[in-house]
Design a protein around this motif. Structure first.
Motif, PDB file in Angstrom:
ATOM      1  N   ALA A   1       0.842  -1.202   0.000  1.00  0.00           N
ATOM      2  CA  ALA A   1       0.000   0.000   0.000  1.00  0.00           C
ATOM      3  C   ALA A   1       0.875   1.249   0.000  1.00  0.00           C
ATOM      4  CB  ALA A   1      -0.930   0.007   1.205  1.00  0.00           C
TER       5      ALA A   1
ATOM      6  N   ASN B   1       2.523   1.701  -3.424  1.00  0.00           N
ATOM      7  CA  ASN B   1       1.588   2.208  -4.439  1.00  0.00           C
ATOM      8  C   ASN B   1       1.272   3.679  -4.214  1.00  0.00           C
ATOM      9  OD1 ASN B   1       1.484  -0.224  -5.766  1.00  0.00           O
ATOM     10  ND2 ASN B   1      -0.313  -0.958  -4.658  1.00  0.00           N
TER      11      ASN B   1
ATOM     12  N   ASN C   1      -9.904  -4.316   1.472  1.00  0.00           N
ATOM     13  CA  ASN C   1     -10.573  -5.527   0.982  1.00  0.00           C
ATOM     14  C   ASN C   1      -9.720  -6.770   1.255  1.00  0.00           C
ATOM     15  OD1 ASN C   1     -12.764  -4.077   0.062  1.00  0.00           O
ATOM     16  ND2 ASN C   1     -12.020  -3.943  -2.052  1.00  0.00           N
ATOM     17  N   ASP C   2      -8.406  -6.643   1.026  1.00  0.00           N
ATOM     18  CA  ASP C   2      -7.508  -7.778   1.294  1.00  0.00           C
ATOM     19  C   ASP C   2      -7.496  -8.131   2.777  1.00  0.00           C
ATOM     20  OD1 ASP C   2      -6.923  -7.925  -1.383  1.00  0.00           O
ATOM     21  OD2 ASP C   2      -5.009  -6.843  -1.233  1.00  0.00           O
TER      22      ASP C   2
ATOM     23  N   ASN D   1      -7.742   4.502  -3.846  1.00  0.00           N
ATOM     24  CA  ASN D   1      -7.918   3.165  -4.430  1.00  0.00           C
ATOM     25  C   ASN D   1      -6.961   2.170  -3.778  1.00  0.00           C
ATOM     26  OD1 ASN D   1      -9.930   3.993  -6.148  1.00  0.00           O
ATOM     27  ND2 ASN D   1      -8.587   4.209  -7.933  1.00  0.00           N
ATOM     28  N   GLY D   2      -5.746   2.614  -3.504  1.00  0.00           N
ATOM     29  CA  GLY D   2      -4.786   1.757  -2.815  1.00  0.00           C
ATOM     30  C   GLY D   2      -5.294   1.376  -1.432  1.00  0.00           C
ATOM     31  N   ARG D   3      -5.871   2.346  -0.734  1.00  0.00           N
ATOM     32  CA  ARG D   3      -6.425   2.069   0.595  1.00  0.00           C
ATOM     33  C   ARG D   3      -7.563   1.052   0.496  1.00  0.00           C
ATOM     34  NH1 ARG D   3      -9.685   6.745   3.317  1.00  0.00           N
ATOM     35  NH2 ARG D   3     -10.990   6.182   1.569  1.00  0.00           N
ATOM     36  N   ARG D   4      -8.467   1.278  -0.460  1.00  0.00           N
ATOM     37  CA  ARG D   4      -9.609   0.383  -0.644  1.00  0.00           C
ATOM     38  C   ARG D   4      -9.159  -1.054  -0.908  1.00  0.00           C
ATOM     39  NH1 ARG D   4     -11.975   1.479  -5.912  1.00  0.00           N
ATOM     40  NH2 ARG D   4     -10.330   0.044  -6.447  1.00  0.00           N
ATOM     41  N   ASP D   5      -8.165  -1.199  -1.796  1.00  0.00           N
ATOM     42  CA  ASP D   5      -7.677  -2.540  -2.133  1.00  0.00           C
ATOM     43  C   ASP D   5      -7.117  -3.252  -0.905  1.00  0.00           C
ATOM     44  OD1 ASP D   5      -8.411  -1.980  -4.718  1.00  0.00           O
ATOM     45  OD2 ASP D   5      -6.360  -1.581  -5.433  1.00  0.00           O
ATOM     46  N   VAL D   6      -6.341  -2.521  -0.102  1.00  0.00           N
ATOM     47  CA  VAL D   6      -5.752  -3.140   1.099  1.00  0.00           C
ATOM     48  C   VAL D   6      -6.846  -3.489   2.102  1.00  0.00           C
ATOM     49  CG1 VAL D   6      -4.244  -2.734   3.076  1.00  0.00           C
ATOM     50  CG2 VAL D   6      -3.505  -2.088   0.792  1.00  0.00           C
TER      51      VAL D   6
ATOM     52  N   SER E   1      -5.966   7.794  -6.726  1.00  0.00           N
ATOM     53  CA  SER E   1      -5.059   6.651  -6.766  1.00  0.00           C
ATOM     54  C   SER E   1      -4.711   6.190  -5.352  1.00  0.00           C
ATOM     55  CB  SER E   1      -3.796   7.044  -7.537  1.00  0.00           C
ATOM     56  OG  SER E   1      -2.910   5.983  -7.595  1.00  0.00           O
TER      57      SER E   1
END
Length: 187
Positions: free
Chosen positions: A12, A15, A140-141, A133-138, A130
């Protein structure tokens, strides 16, 4: 599990740093009334049949705040360099004296300055998106890891760390934008 969380946090941060680096490069290309060698980044010159970055066929410097001087390594490259700068649609008019290419940077009008500020804000918003979006992806993971057995308190701690990262990088975007905006609006 702890290693997985650490890997997620590091990716994160990586990115988000890429978003900041990209913003910094893009802001460097926006001219603020002062001559800046970064303005010529991305210009490709026809060097004996192959397209080559301008920086690899000439030295670029700023002898004064309103002029960029491009000194080609080979005298025969003056024409192609001048042509490449004209074709780059930067609104710059190169002038050569047989040894080097000079580019005079005209002062910006108030209207043009405001247009550049809008462009800078748009770039900043893209960087923020951007980062988010990086925060959101992490996040979710992390939820997936929780389903796979990650303790809830560890997930909460990781989420807090991700939020702190996001806040720090968003703050850096704001600082970069503020500096560039001030630079553009300074007459």
């Amino acid at each position: 599990m702890e290693d997985d969380v650490q890997i997620l946090l590091e990716s994160a941060e990586e990115n988000m740093q890429k978003a900041i680096d990209h913003l910094d490069r893009e802001l460097g290309k926006v001219r603020a009334g002062k001559a800046n060698p970064k303005m010529l980044d991305g210009i490709m010159v026809d060097y004996y049949g192959s397209m080559t970055p301008l920086q690899q066929v000439a030295s670029i410097n700023t002898p004064d705040p309103r002029t960029i001087a491009v000194q080609p390594w080979e005298r025969g490259m003056i024409g192609p360099i001048e042509k490449a700068i004209m074709n780059a649609n930067l609104g710059l008019n190169p002038d050569n004296n047989g040894e080097l290419v000079r580019i005079n940077i005209p002062p910006l009008t108030e209207e043009r300055r405001q247009g550049l500020v809008k462009q800078v804000k748009k770039e900043g918003e893209e960087a923020r998106i951007s980062i988010r979006n990086g925060r959101r992806d992490v996040m979710n993971d992390l939820k997936k890891l929780k389903k796979d057995g990650l303790p809830e308190d560890m997930e909460k701690d990781a989420e807090e760390q991700v939020q702190k990262l996001t806040d720090n990088f968003t703050k850096r975007v704001d600082e970069l934008l503020e500096k560039k905006e001030k630079d553009i609006m300074t007459v």
